[in-house]
Design an enzyme around this catalytic site. Structure first.
Site, PDB file in Angstrom:
ATOM      1  N   CYS A 179     -11.239   9.120   2.435  1.00 60.21           N
ATOM      2  CA  CYS A 179     -10.915   9.241   3.859  1.00 60.21           C
ATOM      3  C   CYS A 179      -9.455   9.642   4.056  1.00 60.21           C
ATOM      4  O   CYS A 179      -8.591   9.278   3.259  1.00 60.21           O
ATOM      5  CB  CYS A 179     -11.121   7.914   4.558  1.00 60.21           C
ATOM      6  SG  CYS A 179     -12.782   7.294   4.425  1.00 60.21           S
ATOM      7  N   ARG A 228      -9.005  16.143   0.138  1.00 58.46           N
ATOM      8  CA  ARG A 228      -9.283  14.792  -0.354  1.00 58.46           C
ATOM      9  C   ARG A 228     -10.778  14.521  -0.472  1.00 58.46           C
ATOM     10  O   ARG A 228     -11.186  13.584  -1.150  1.00 58.46           O
ATOM     11  CB  ARG A 228      -8.667  13.754   0.597  1.00 58.46           C
ATOM     12  CG  ARG A 228      -7.166  13.748   0.584  1.00 58.46           C
ATOM     13  CD  ARG A 228      -6.620  12.946   1.755  1.00 58.46           C
ATOM     14  NE  ARG A 228      -6.907  11.531   1.640  1.00 58.46           N
ATOM     15  CZ  ARG A 228      -6.169  10.660   0.966  1.00 58.46           C
ATOM     16  NH1 ARG A 228      -5.089  11.064   0.340  1.00 58.46           N
ATOM     17  NH2 ARG A 228      -6.488   9.387   0.917  1.00 58.46           N
ATOM     18  N   TRP A 283     -15.089   9.862   4.207  1.00 61.60           N
ATOM     19  CA  TRP A 283     -15.874  10.020   2.986  1.00 61.60           C
ATOM     20  C   TRP A 283     -16.751   8.780   2.920  1.00 61.60           C
ATOM     21  O   TRP A 283     -16.263   7.673   2.733  1.00 61.60           O
ATOM     22  CB  TRP A 283     -14.921  10.109   1.801  1.00 61.60           C
ATOM     23  CG  TRP A 283     -15.554  10.471   0.500  1.00 61.60           C
ATOM     24  CD1 TRP A 283     -15.832  11.739   0.059  1.00 61.60           C
ATOM     25  CD2 TRP A 283     -15.956   9.583  -0.546  1.00 61.60           C
ATOM     26  NE1 TRP A 283     -16.395  11.681  -1.197  1.00 61.60           N
ATOM     27  CE2 TRP A 283     -16.481  10.373  -1.600  1.00 61.60           C
ATOM     28  CE3 TRP A 283     -15.940   8.201  -0.716  1.00 61.60           C
ATOM     29  CZ2 TRP A 283     -16.975   9.834  -2.773  1.00 61.60           C
ATOM     30  CZ3 TRP A 283     -16.432   7.664  -1.898  1.00 61.60           C
ATOM     31  CH2 TRP A 283     -16.941   8.478  -2.908  1.00 61.60           C
ATOM     32  N   ASN A 288      -8.940   3.916   6.097  1.00 58.80           N
ATOM     33  CA  ASN A 288      -9.187   4.445   4.756  1.00 58.80           C
ATOM     34  C   ASN A 288      -9.257   3.244   3.825  1.00 58.80           C
ATOM     35  O   ASN A 288      -8.380   2.393   3.851  1.00 58.80           O
ATOM     36  CB  ASN A 288      -8.026   5.370   4.357  1.00 58.80           C
ATOM     37  CG  ASN A 288      -8.104   5.824   2.904  1.00 58.80           C
ATOM     38  OD1 ASN A 288      -9.164   5.754   2.276  1.00 58.80           O
ATOM     39  ND2 ASN A 288      -6.986   6.271   2.379  1.00 58.80           N
ATOM     40  N   GLY A 289     -10.313   3.184   3.000  1.00 64.03           N
ATOM     41  CA  GLY A 289     -10.452   2.050   2.083  1.00 64.03           C
ATOM     42  C   GLY A 289     -11.730   1.285   2.388  1.00 64.03           C
ATOM     43  O   GLY A 289     -12.637   1.801   3.037  1.00 64.03           O
ATOM     44  N   GLU A 314     -13.443  17.737 -21.130  1.00 63.55           N
ATOM     45  CA  GLU A 314     -12.817  18.239 -19.910  1.00 63.55           C
ATOM     46  C   GLU A 314     -13.522  19.507 -19.421  1.00 63.55           C
ATOM     47  O   GLU A 314     -13.749  19.677 -18.221  1.00 63.55           O
ATOM     48  CB  GLU A 314     -11.317  18.489 -20.167  1.00 63.55           C
ATOM     49  CG  GLU A 314     -10.535  19.138 -19.051  1.00 63.55           C
ATOM     50  CD  GLU A 314     -10.533  18.350 -17.747  1.00 63.55           C
ATOM     51  OE1 GLU A 314     -11.023  17.217 -17.711  1.00 63.55           O
ATOM     52  OE2 GLU A 314     -10.073  18.916 -16.745  1.00 63.55           O
ATOM     53  N   LYS A 363     -15.228  19.912 -15.811  1.00 65.00           N
ATOM     54  CA  LYS A 363     -14.855  20.987 -14.884  1.00 65.00           C
ATOM     55  C   LYS A 363     -16.091  21.743 -14.428  1.00 65.00           C
ATOM     56  O   LYS A 363     -16.280  21.999 -13.245  1.00 65.00           O
ATOM     57  CB  LYS A 363     -13.952  21.999 -15.565  1.00 65.00           C
ATOM     58  CG  LYS A 363     -12.475  21.911 -15.651  1.00 65.00           C
ATOM     59  CD  LYS A 363     -11.612  21.584 -14.524  1.00 65.00           C
ATOM     60  CE  LYS A 363     -11.749  20.188 -13.989  1.00 65.00           C
ATOM     61  NZ  LYS A 363     -10.611  19.331 -14.195  1.00 65.00           N
ATOM     62  N   GLU A 377     -18.422  19.592 -12.129  1.00 65.50           N
ATOM     63  CA  GLU A 377     -17.936  19.196 -10.798  1.00 65.50           C
ATOM     64  C   GLU A 377     -17.839  20.359  -9.820  1.00 65.50           C
ATOM     65  O   GLU A 377     -18.009  20.159  -8.626  1.00 65.50           O
ATOM     66  CB  GLU A 377     -16.617  18.414 -10.875  1.00 65.50           C
ATOM     67  CG  GLU A 377     -15.366  19.220 -11.150  1.00 65.50           C
ATOM     68  CD  GLU A 377     -14.097  18.363 -11.078  1.00 65.50           C
ATOM     69  OE1 GLU A 377     -13.187  18.617 -11.868  1.00 65.50           O
ATOM     70  OE2 GLU A 377     -14.010  17.462 -10.223  1.00 65.50           O
ATOM     71  N   HIS A 435     -26.753  14.068 -34.237  1.00 64.66           N
ATOM     72  CA  HIS A 435     -27.105  12.684 -33.915  1.00 64.66           C
ATOM     73  C   HIS A 435     -27.779  12.583 -32.550  1.00 64.66           C
ATOM     74  O   HIS A 435     -27.870  11.496 -31.987  1.00 64.66           O
ATOM     75  CB  HIS A 435     -25.857  11.801 -33.978  1.00 64.66           C
ATOM     76  CG  HIS A 435     -25.218  11.804 -35.333  1.00 64.66           C
ATOM     77  ND1 HIS A 435     -25.791  11.221 -36.430  1.00 64.66           N
ATOM     78  CD2 HIS A 435     -24.074  12.390 -35.782  1.00 64.66           C
ATOM     79  CE1 HIS A 435     -25.030  11.410 -37.497  1.00 64.66           C
ATOM     80  NE2 HIS A 435     -23.978  12.129 -37.119  1.00 64.66           N
ATOM     81  N   LYS A 458     -10.363  14.216  -3.823  1.00 61.16           N
ATOM     82  CA  LYS A 458      -9.182  14.465  -4.647  1.00 61.16           C
ATOM     83  C   LYS A 458      -8.485  13.163  -5.021  1.00 61.16           C
ATOM     84  O   LYS A 458      -7.979  13.007  -6.119  1.00 61.16           O
ATOM     85  CB  LYS A 458      -8.218  15.371  -3.874  1.00 61.16           C
ATOM     86  CG  LYS A 458      -6.979  15.767  -4.659  1.00 61.16           C
ATOM     87  CD  LYS A 458      -7.321  16.728  -5.759  1.00 61.16           C
ATOM     88  CE  LYS A 458      -6.129  17.142  -6.585  1.00 61.16           C
ATOM     89  NZ  LYS A 458      -6.576  17.741  -7.862  1.00 61.16           N
TER      90      LYS A 458
HETATM   91  C1  AGP Z   1     -10.781  16.139 -12.032  1.00 61.16           C
HETATM   92  O1  AGP Z   1     -11.125  17.449 -11.937  1.00 61.16           O
HETATM   93  C2  AGP Z   1     -11.420  15.224 -11.104  1.00 61.16           C
HETATM   94  N1  AGP Z   1     -11.259  15.646  -9.778  1.00 61.16           N
HETATM   95  C3  AGP Z   1     -11.278  13.729 -11.350  1.00 61.16           C
HETATM   96  O2  AGP Z   1     -11.938  13.458 -12.538  1.00 61.16           O
HETATM   97  C4  AGP Z   1      -9.868  13.105 -11.396  1.00 61.16           C
HETATM   98  O3  AGP Z   1      -9.188  13.512 -12.542  1.00 61.16           O
HETATM   99  C5  AGP Z   1     -10.020  11.576 -11.350  1.00 61.16           C
HETATM  100  O4  AGP Z   1     -10.610  11.221 -10.136  1.00 61.16           O
HETATM  101  C6  AGP Z   1      -8.721  10.842 -11.529  1.00 61.16           C
HETATM  102  O5  AGP Z   1      -7.820  11.137 -10.523  1.00 61.16           O
HETATM  103  P1  AGP Z   1      -6.283  10.794 -10.661  1.00 61.16           P
HETATM  104  O6  AGP Z   1      -5.739  11.643 -11.762  1.00 61.16           O
HETATM  105  O7  AGP Z   1      -5.691  11.133  -9.328  1.00 61.16           O
HETATM  106  O8  AGP Z   1      -6.177   9.340 -10.985  1.00 61.16           O
END
Ligand code: AGP
Length: 615
Positions: A2, A27, A76, A100-101, A488, A492, A495, A511, A610
């Site tokens: 949020c 965000r 959100w 927010n929260g 990673e 990527k 997501e 395995h 974000k």
């Molecule tokens: C990365 O592409 C993601 N959006 C996500 O995994 C992110 O790295 C994770 O939420 C951690 O966020 P931070 O680095 O702000 O703690």
């Protein structure tokens, strides 16, 4: 997560609020709303979907939203589905609240308010806050007092923005576990979840401490902690560092991928030049770093992957034991933390709820003398974040603001900064020889150029990405220090393109995941010229034998070439220990182009945020 924006001014603030919400879009959210006080009434509009829907709705009747004070929100969903009735602001009589929260104890509070005769029109935890404040105000007739009475009753982590019709020059805000910043103007003041939202109106910010409540008018800001007035400094931001413009790029993510050579160079230069360490780099902390006997890294998502790379570096270069764990797991398993542990919390945003909570739990144990010689370090891209404030040492990543939800330059700068830290601890403790150190310094100084070379592969990678457009699932393979980059790459791709992807250590193929391999399964392989290359080639043969299709990012001198079932893009040869930083770029570009081809929302992928400020 949020986003909150609020303003109190002498001019019409509706466009400031809407522009602020647009700037918080990164965000992640699913609905948006705003409330403005005008002529003794709350005027509210809420829409499911993009902020633009809200803008369109407001623009149908702009004079209705012509006000001097108001609050706005991107939601959100946590409690209750994305729906207009659940969108903020929530209103109770003359009070409007954005939040927010999470209020964890909202259920008993809701029952209490229902018994008192309040009715609820949403499934949110926020509406109960609006009713509680309205109820407290009916007894105190003082908005600040009402908020001060209600706040201790709320359990959880949250930030609030509150207005009341009978106080048309007063904006109240609370910060307790969720980010909230006050933007300081001339004859006008603002609040927001992120300073980015307010950059069009001010570059001066006041950062609240946890538990602060602020009463904000057009020309005053009064902050209270535990009911007592406190003063919080105002900081001026350098606008250049916070440029949030897409420029000529189609997406923020692509812009941020292209910014990596500069961002990594800036981060490297923070610690070393051609001769070695800069005298000021972590020099204040040398004594404490000298005492470290164990490294514990905590992070989530991409930041966690940076932590895994650092484990390889710490153990191979310094021989210090290093553990890495996902913060959301660590915090709930009663972990052993040995004496003289350095806890490195990695977070782009510095507001990730799980990482913060894990840190706080261990900090409490250290304060209670359950752990001796505990030292905490924030590796973070936001100097004003909660994480930075709550740790002993701040090691910045100089990525500049990152808007795309998919982390790119934040990741590679985290890696660069982690290598600096490994070297610093290794040198302070005399665990790294002069030769190794000077080799690493030379290679770090070459890194930016190598990243530039990698960007030249963009067109070839775009062409390769064609083959992924209609795929349902993919594997990313790497060995040794490339294993975290395989993780990673898979993160990527999933997501932003919504293609299922798994990262695997290539030695694990037989395995389990080998069962998935058939002619329709694309397999991405990270194959630099390194000590694991022969082993990796054997794993690639296992895929060949099952008619899998390989997409290989291979070092120039690996002698891995394209054939009918193997598509190779050659990456310039690079020093093994730093190869994870360089090989991040091709996997980012691949994910980007696949996502563009599939027409997804690259910068704001569905369901993601974000800054993950709830657990
Ligand atoms: C990365 O592409 C993601 N959006 C996500 O995994 C992110 O790295 C994770 O939420 C951690 O966020 P931070 O680095 O702000 O703690």
């Amino acid at each position: 997560m949020c986003g909150i924006v609020g303003a109190v001014a002498e001019r019409n603030i509706s466009n400031i609020l809407l522009e602020g919400l647009k700037r918080l879009e990164y965000r992640g959210y699913d609905s948006a709303g705003l409330t403005i006080i005008q002529d003794g009434e709350l005027h509210r509009e809420r829409q499911v979907g993009k902020v633009q829907e809200l803008v369109n709705a407001v623009n149908k009747n702009p004079s209705f939203f012509d006000g001097r004070i108001g609050i706005a929100h991107t939601r959100w969903a946590t409690h209750g589905e994305p729906a207009q009735c659940n969108a903020h602001p929530h209103v109770s009589g003359k009070v409007a609240v954005v939040h927010n929260g999470i209020v964890e104890n909202y259920a008993p509070l809701k029952e209490e308010m229902i018994e008192k005769g309040y009715s609820f029109s949403s499934q949110t935890d926020t509406e109960v806050v609006a009713h509680l404040i309205a109820d407290a105000y009916s007894q105190t007739n003082d908005l600040l007092k009402a908020v001060e009475q209600v706040t201790p009753r709320l359990h959880g982590a949250f930030a609030l923005g509150i207005v009341h019709v009978d106080n048309p020059n007063v904006l109240i805000t609370v910060r307790l576990g969720s980010p909230l910043v006050i933007g300081v103007g001339i004859g006008e003041n603002f609040i927001a979840s992120d300073q980015l939202a307010l950059l069009p109106v001010t570059n001066r910010f006041m950062y609240l401490e946890e538990g602060d409540i602020a009463l904000i008018t057009r020309d005053s800001i009064s902050v209270f902690a535990d009911g007592q007035p406190v003063s919080r400094p105002i900081k001026e931001l350098d606008a250049k560092q916070h440029n949030a413009d897409k420029g000529e790029f189609k997406h923020y993510m692509l812009k941020e991928i292209y910014e990596q050579p500069d961002a990594v160079a800036r981060t490297v230069e923070m610690g070393v030049d051609l001769k070695g360490f800069k005298p000021e780099f972590l020099s204040r902390h040398e004594d404490r770093l000298n005492e470290v006997r164990h490294v514990q890294i905590l992070a989530c998502g991409t930041s966690y992957h940076a932590g895994i790379v650092a484990k390889y570096w710490f153990e191979s270069l310094t021989r210090l034991p290093c553990s890495v764990e996902i913060a959301s797991e660590f915090r709930y398993r009663d972990p052993v933390v040995v004496d003289h542990t350095l806890m490195i919390c990695i977070s782009q945003s510095g507001e990730t709820a799980d990482t913060l909570s894990a840190l706080r739990d261990i900090q409490r144990r250290s304060d209670a003398k359950d752990i001796n010689g505990f030292l905490s370090l924030a590796l973070c891209n936001v100097p004003t974040s909660s994480l930075v404030r709550e740790t002993d040492i701040f090691l910045p990543t100089l990525a500049g603001v990152e808007i795309g939800v998919a982390s790119t330059k934040a990741f590679t700068t985290q890696l660069a900064a982690l290598m600096l830290l490994v070297l610093k601890i290794g040198r302070v403790q005399s665990r790294i020889s002069d030769d190794t150190f000077s080799k690493m310094v030379t290679e770090l100084n070459n890194l930016s150029g190598q990243l530039y070379s990698c960007l030249k592969l963009d067109q070839s990678i775009a062409e390769m990405s064609d083959k992924f457009e209609d795929k349902k699932s993919t594997l990313f393979l790497g060995r040794g220090i490339q294993f975290p980059i395989a993780l990673e790459g898979a993160l990527k791709l999933k997501e932003i393109s919504y293609i299922h992807a798994e990262g695997y250590a290539a030695g694990e193929l037989k395995h389990g995941p080998l069962a998935l391999v058939d002619k329709d399964m694309p397999i991405v392989v990270l194959a630099p010229k390194d000590s694991m290359l022969d082993k990796l080639k054997a794993n690639m043969q296992e895929v060949h034998a099952r008619h899998g299709e390989l997409f290989v990012f291979a070092g120039e001198t690996t002698q891995i070439e394209s054939d009918e079932r193997q598509h190779v893009i050659h990456v310039p040869d690079v020093y093994e220990l730093l190869a994870p930083i360089v090989y991040s770029v091709p996997v980012q570009l691949l994910s980007y182009h696949v996502a563009v081809m599939r027409g997804t929302d690259v910068d704001q992928p569905r369901n993601l945020a974000k800054s993950v400020t709830v657990e």
